[in-house]
Write an enzyme that holds these catalytic residues in place. Structure first.
Site: not given
Length: 379
Positions: A68, A70, A101, A134-135, A163, A352
């Site tokens: 992903h 996003d 990520d 995805e997030e 991931e 994150h």
């Protein structure tokens, strides 16, 4: 040769906070099309997704990558010492939101795939399934791509999700499965009254506390061959009641269950309902329940695909990776219904966080691992 570090930096400069595309998928399309990949935008519900395939549809074996572009919001900008969308390289690290990520993972498998099909065109196809959702809720992301693939007759023989999977060093861990996840939201409805006359009321707080305590004290299992024990965590109990002399009419609560392959969400829902009904009968308070299932547990058992990926990781890093089912959920929970799926990627320690970053050499190493996996798979 396609530089995965440069591609990661360019992707970081695309402010693709869920559900915004931010130019990330457009950039990948611009890189993949000249390399011979047939690209399709599979946007659904306002969510951007990209499907790219090198090779003929339905021809021979097909290796898939999933990831992903996003990213989660930046948070407090003052907590960052770099531009979150600057893609800056400093002290051997690449900095920015999505560095770990997982724009680095997407860049690494895209770069590996581009160079692989150019240098040694395989007898088969290579698919990249990349989502921009995805997030977030993940309703119209990888699931939308898989739905579109089913309609178009597209298929992956196996899939590797990029991931971040490694705790501290590149090569330490491969995810061969994931626990299931479900949340139960509970509402106890009683009769409001004065605290001096509790016999005239039916206290929903007492019922909720009793139920949450019983659920939390229950041992779901002791673990299985490839999974740790399942867990249940209470996450909230709330009445919205600021008065200390009033028994409220309602009380809400919630629990989250992370469950292994000894359970499925349907059986756990029946157990939760039975416990709620038992407390309701004891207290005279009605208890409503709403369950949301994020995904069922799944496992890709050790076998040829797991062995191939493990050997490729060990050959490039000198580390024999552990096979794990730890962590939260990922889009692999959708892909497992399509084909065997594994997860392998970078170290995820800063994902994150403010000042998210990854080692530049790890990005290059990840590309080498993905390239070896492709060579070995099609050999």
């Amino acid at each position: 040769m396609t530089d995965p570090v440069d591609l990661t930096a360019r992707l970081i400069r695309c402010p693709s906070v869920t559900p915004l595309e931010g130019g990330a998928l457009q950039l990948l399309e611009e890189v993949l099309r000249p390399a011979g990949f047939e690209c399709h935008r599979v946007d659904r519900g306002g969510v951007p997704n990209l499907f790219a395939r090198w090779g003929r549809k339905g021809h021979g074996r097909t290796f898939g990558f999933n990831g992903h572009t996003d990213v989660v919001p930046v948070g407090d900008p003052d907590a960052w010492t770099v531009d979150p969308f600057g893609g800056e390289i400093r002290a051997g690290f690449l900095w920015g939101r999505g560095a770990a990520d997982m724009k680095s993972g997407v860049a690494a498998f895209a770069a590996a795939a581009i160079d692989f099909v150019a240098d040694t065109p395989p007898d088969g196809a290579v698919i990249l399934a990349i989502t921009g959702d995805e997030e977030g809720q993940a309703i119209n992301g990888t699931r939308a791509i898989l739905d579109w693939m089913a309609e178009e007759g597209e298929h992956m023989s196996v899939c590797l999700v990029g991931e971040p999977t490694c705790p501290e060093r590149l090569g330490e861990m491969i995810k061969i499965g994931r626990r299931g996840s479900m949340t139960a939201r509970l509402t106890a409805r009683g009769v409001q009254g004065h605290t001096a006359y509790p016999h005239r009321a039916k206290n929903p707080v007492t019922a909720m506390a009793r139920l949450i305590d019983r659920l939390a004290a229950h041992e779901l299992d002791k673990g299985s061959a490839h999974f740790d024990p399942s867990t249940l965590a209470p996450t909230t109990i709330d009445t919205g009641n600021a008065a200390t002399n009033v028994i409220p009419a309602t009380c809400s609560g919630a629990v989250n269950i992370r469950f292994n392959d000894l359970h499925d969400s349907a059986a756990l829902t029946r157990w939760l309902r039975a416990e709620a009904d038992r407390v309701a009968a004891e207290t005279g308070v009605s208890i409503e329940m709403e369950v949301h299932v994020s995904g069922e547990s799944f496992l890709t058992p050790p076998g040829p695909f797991v062995d191939l990926v493990s050997k490729a990781v060990a050959a490039e890093t000198g580390i024999t990776p552990r096979l794990s089912t730890s962590g939260g959920t990922s889009d692999a929970r959708f892909i497992k219904d399509h084909c065997p799926v594994l997860e392998f990627g970078l170290v995820g320690q800063t994902m994150h966080q403010a000042d998210e970053h990854v080692a530049v050499e790890d990005i290059r190493g990840l590309k080498r691992i993905y390239a070896r996996i492709l060579r070995d798979w099609f050999a």
